[in-house]
Design a protein around this motif. Structure first.
Motif, PDB file in Angstrom:
ATOM      1  N   GLY A 118      49.655 -44.517 -24.616  1.00 27.36           N
ATOM      2  CA  GLY A 118      51.026 -44.655 -24.118  1.00 27.36           C
ATOM      3  C   GLY A 118      52.080 -44.321 -25.146  1.00 27.36           C
ATOM      4  O   GLY A 118      53.270 -44.382 -24.862  1.00 27.36           O
ATOM      5  N   LYS A 119      51.650 -43.956 -26.361  1.00 24.65           N
ATOM      6  CA  LYS A 119      52.618 -43.660 -27.423  1.00 24.65           C
ATOM      7  C   LYS A 119      53.130 -42.240 -27.311  1.00 24.65           C
ATOM      8  O   LYS A 119      52.376 -41.333 -26.965  1.00 24.65           O
ATOM      9  N   ARG A 120      54.398 -42.059 -27.637  1.00 24.35           N
ATOM     10  CA  ARG A 120      54.952 -40.705 -27.679  1.00 24.35           C
ATOM     11  C   ARG A 120      54.231 -39.901 -28.757  1.00 24.35           C
ATOM     12  O   ARG A 120      53.938 -40.434 -29.838  1.00 24.35           O
ATOM     13  N   ILE A 121      54.001 -38.632 -28.489  1.00 24.73           N
ATOM     14  CA  ILE A 121      53.251 -37.811 -29.436  1.00 24.73           C
ATOM     15  C   ILE A 121      53.994 -37.691 -30.757  1.00 24.73           C
ATOM     16  O   ILE A 121      53.389 -37.661 -31.823  1.00 24.73           O
ATOM     17  N   ARG A 122      55.326 -37.676 -30.687  1.00 22.14           N
ATOM     18  CA  ARG A 122      56.085 -37.527 -31.934  1.00 22.14           C
ATOM     19  C   ARG A 122      55.914 -38.742 -32.854  1.00 22.14           C
ATOM     20  O   ARG A 122      56.223 -38.657 -34.039  1.00 22.14           O
ATOM     21  N   ALA A 123      55.417 -39.855 -32.297  1.00 16.30           N
ATOM     22  CA  ALA A 123      55.208 -41.050 -33.116  1.00 16.30           C
ATOM     23  C   ALA A 123      53.794 -41.118 -33.680  1.00 16.30           C
ATOM     24  O   ALA A 123      53.472 -42.046 -34.414  1.00 16.30           O
ATOM     25  N   GLY A 169      46.734 -36.407 -37.696  1.00 16.00           N
ATOM     26  CA  GLY A 169      45.340 -36.490 -37.262  1.00 16.00           C
ATOM     27  C   GLY A 169      45.230 -36.909 -35.805  1.00 16.00           C
ATOM     28  O   GLY A 169      44.406 -36.383 -35.051  1.00 16.00           O
ATOM     29  N   MET A 170      46.080 -37.842 -35.414  1.00 10.00           N
ATOM     30  CA  MET A 170      46.046 -38.308 -34.012  1.00 10.00           C
ATOM     31  C   MET A 170      46.510 -37.196 -33.072  1.00 10.00           C
ATOM     32  O   MET A 170      45.976 -37.027 -31.980  1.00 10.00           O
ATOM     33  N   ARG A 171      47.505 -36.450 -33.501  1.00  8.67           N
ATOM     34  CA  ARG A 171      47.979 -35.333 -32.661  1.00  8.67           C
ATOM     35  C   ARG A 171      46.860 -34.306 -32.445  1.00  8.67           C
ATOM     36  O   ARG A 171      46.687 -33.792 -31.341  1.00  8.67           O
ATOM     37  N   GLN A 172      46.118 -34.037 -33.522  1.00 15.13           N
ATOM     38  CA  GLN A 172      45.012 -33.092 -33.376  1.00 15.13           C
ATOM     39  C   GLN A 172      43.959 -33.640 -32.419  1.00 15.13           C
ATOM     40  O   GLN A 172      43.340 -32.891 -31.667  1.00 15.13           O
TER      41      GLN A 172
END
Lengths: 314, 285
Positions: free
Chosen positions: A160-165, A169-172
């Motif tokens: 549920g977290k915004r991607i910008r936050a 590594g999590m974005r990948q």
């Protein structure tokens, strides 16, 4: 747009995640990818020069310097761009026709170098968006599939977290989750470990290794460590041509007898650097009596590239 | 005083409830009781169709898990747009406030200038707004997930049409309102609708050939040039806003529409949509 049909031709049943489908895996004895004579030229620059390649299940590493044509090759295999020449079959379909291209895309997962997240989307929303692009229209089934892939990459808690936050590594991992939607039989990963710290890189390697257990993964990377730890096969690309195709051990073997230690810089070496012990590690043709060292994958890779004629030489 | 003896809904009633056959008032009684009795819920689950039960849980999961969408997406859902279409549109820049505010600002400025001096600013900019919106909503470098979009099974041309409808829905009404704000030129200013559609279609039709930057750039430049020449050569309404001009615009739009449909497969791969000016110039020459 209609409810996304499964490969068997029946509509996906509501409430069920996309299962591993036999048609998403290559038929026995046939490769996942068979490319022959792929060529592509951009503005007079030869990006791919008669590339022929067969890929089978497992993780294959694609190594090469900047500008070698790695991303171009991956984009061709991912059906983002069409080659000028050559034939390509991915999981028994030819992406040269509109129907074949759509069929390939249904069985393909792609993690581009820059996945391009929409600002403001949460991890769940982004993967959901990709699932919609993959023709999932049934809300409950789609959300179940999104939850499945986010859980597979260990991101259930932050969905549920915004991607910008999220961290890099999590974005990948979000991008990898998007690539895993529909359990694709062929996964194309373009430098997914760039910019990750060592801990994140190890976590990501675990995920890639897991993904490669039952499907074909092509991993483009600058990191020879990634190849050494993950790949059963490695392809080295330079100037749009395949310069090496074999196992990581065979690539390291390319440097057998051509790595030696010295106490001073060796002008004749193709490459040399001072190591932590204070000695120089040299690559090339060793002088008589040199103390030879055990070659690594990186040595083999560097010598494969060092043996190439430069543009000026050609 | 004695405590009330616990009771449960009969199996027969639960079976009828699961089948949807239980009549009131037994239905109301069973429903009230089921809300507070785990035992009866578990018995009910045994009588319910497992597939329907699984579907129900999946629907409940989906509702609980679904992130709360942004304002634009909520408005689309309220307008009964299917949720997957709403998500495709929510990813488009044209549905962001920054774009909408820009459109309003440009039109307000054009109306202000139009009411005090000349309507030319409105006549020249209003038809270009949908084209600008299309460029912003689709294409490499502008759609952050473009590479994922173009390699997805959903046909890119279909996505293009979905977003085109959003662009038109967000720009045309505001343009019409701007026209109405100029009472002395109402007839002429309403004439921008056809050019808007024609320019958008022409820009999209040229995109596979010239790329996502040069194609709309050339179309916009050609439009502005035709208005400028018309203004220099005559003192009447600009040519596209005359009866002959409107017919010409409609014809151009139709031809561009045919060309766009013919070129639809070129949107399915990325190579001809490279944003490079040099590449586009080479294609042009």
């Amino acid at each position: 747009m209609t409810t996304r049909p499964s490969s068997s031709g029946t509509a996906a049943s509501p409430g069920t995640a996309a299962p591993a489908d036999a048609t998403r895996r290559p038929a026995a004895g046939t490769p996942t990818v068979a490319a022959s004579g792929l060529s592509l030229t951009y503005h007079r620059t030869v990006a791919l020069d008669e590339v022929s390649l067969r890929l089978d299940p497992g993780v294959t590493g694609l190594l090469g310097p900047n500008g070698a044509g790695k991303t171009t090759l991956l984009r061709v295999l991912a059906t983002a761009i069409r080659p000028d020449q050559g034939t390509l079959t991915v999981l028994d379909d030819d992406p040269g026709s509109v129907r074949g291209r759509t069929a390939v895309r249904r069985k393909l997962g792609y993690l581009p170098q820059s996945p391009g997240f929409h600002p403001g989307f949460t991890a769940f929303e982004f993967v959901d968006y990709v699932a919609i692009l993959r023709e999932h229209t049934h809300r409950a089934a789609r959300h179940q599939e999104v939850r499945r892939v986010l859980a597979a990459v260990g991101l259930s808690d932050v969905r549920g977290k915004r991607i910008r936050a999220l961290s890099g590594g999590m974005r990948q991992r979000v991008a990898l989750a998007a690539a895993l939607v529909d359990d694709p039989g062929f996964l194309v990963l373009d430098e997914p470990t760039v910019g990750l710290d060592p801990e994140q890189r190890i976590r990501f390697r675990e995920l890639i290794a897991e993904a490669g257990e039952d499907r074909t993964v092509l991993l483009s990377t600058h990191q020879t460590e990634d190849v050494a730890m993950l790949c059963r096969r490695v392809v080295v690309l330079a100037h749009g041509r395949i310069e090496f195709d074999g196992t990581p051990a065979e690539l390291a073997e390319q440097a057998a007898g051509r790595v030696w230690a010295s106490t001073a810089r060796e002008p004749a070496a193709l490459a040399g650097w001072r190591t932590g012990t204070g000695e120089f590690r040299n690559l090339g043709d060793p002088p008589d009596g040199a103390r030879l060292l055990e070659p690594t994958l990186e040595d083999g890779y560097l010598l494969t590239l060092g043996g190439l004629p430069t543009k000026e030489d050609a | 005083m004695t405590s009330a003896k616990p009771w449960h809904v009969s199996e027969e009633d639960l079976r009828a409830y699961a089948a949807g056959d239980l009549p009131p008032p037994r239905l109301w009684s069973a429903e009230t009781h089921l809300a507070g009795c785990p035992h009866c819920r578990s018995v009910l689950a045994e009588h319910a169709d497992p597939r329907e039960l699984a579907d129900g849980w999946a629907r409940l999961d989906a509702e609980l898990d679904a992130p709360s969408p942004g304002l634009a997406e909520r408005l689309l859902l309220r307008a009964r747009v299917p949720d997957h279409i709403a998500r495709l549109l929510a990813a488009a820049p044209v549905l962001r406030w920054s774009w909408f505010a820009s459109v309003l600002f440009v039109l307000a400025l054009a109306v202000l200038v139009g009411r005090t001096t000349t309507p030319l600013l409105l006549l020249s900019t209003a038809p270009l707004l949908p084209l600008a919106g299309m460029v912003l909503s689709f294409g490499p470098g502008l759609d952050p997930a473009y590479e994922l979009t173009v390699t997805a099974p959903l046909h890119t041309f279909r996505l293009l049409l979905v977003r085109a409808s959003a662009v038109l829905a967000s720009t045309l009404p505001t343009g019409v309102l701007a026209s109405l704000a100029m009472p002395s030129f109402a007839t002429v200013t309403a004439g921008w609708l056809l050019p808007a559609l024609a320019l958008t279609t022409l820009g999209l039709a040229l995109m596979p050939r010239l790329g996502p930057v040069l194609a709309p750039g050339l179309v916009s430049a050609g439009w502005l040039l035709s208005l400028l020449l018309g203004w220099l050569l005559s003192h009447g309404p600009p040519f596209p806003y005359t009866a002959v001009g409107q017919l010409t615009t409609a014809g151009t739009g139709l031809l561009a529409g045919v060309a766009l449909v013919a070129a639809r497969h070129h949107f399915e791969t990325a190579r001809h949509l490279t944003p490079s000016f040099r590449f586009a110039a080479r294609r042009l020459l």
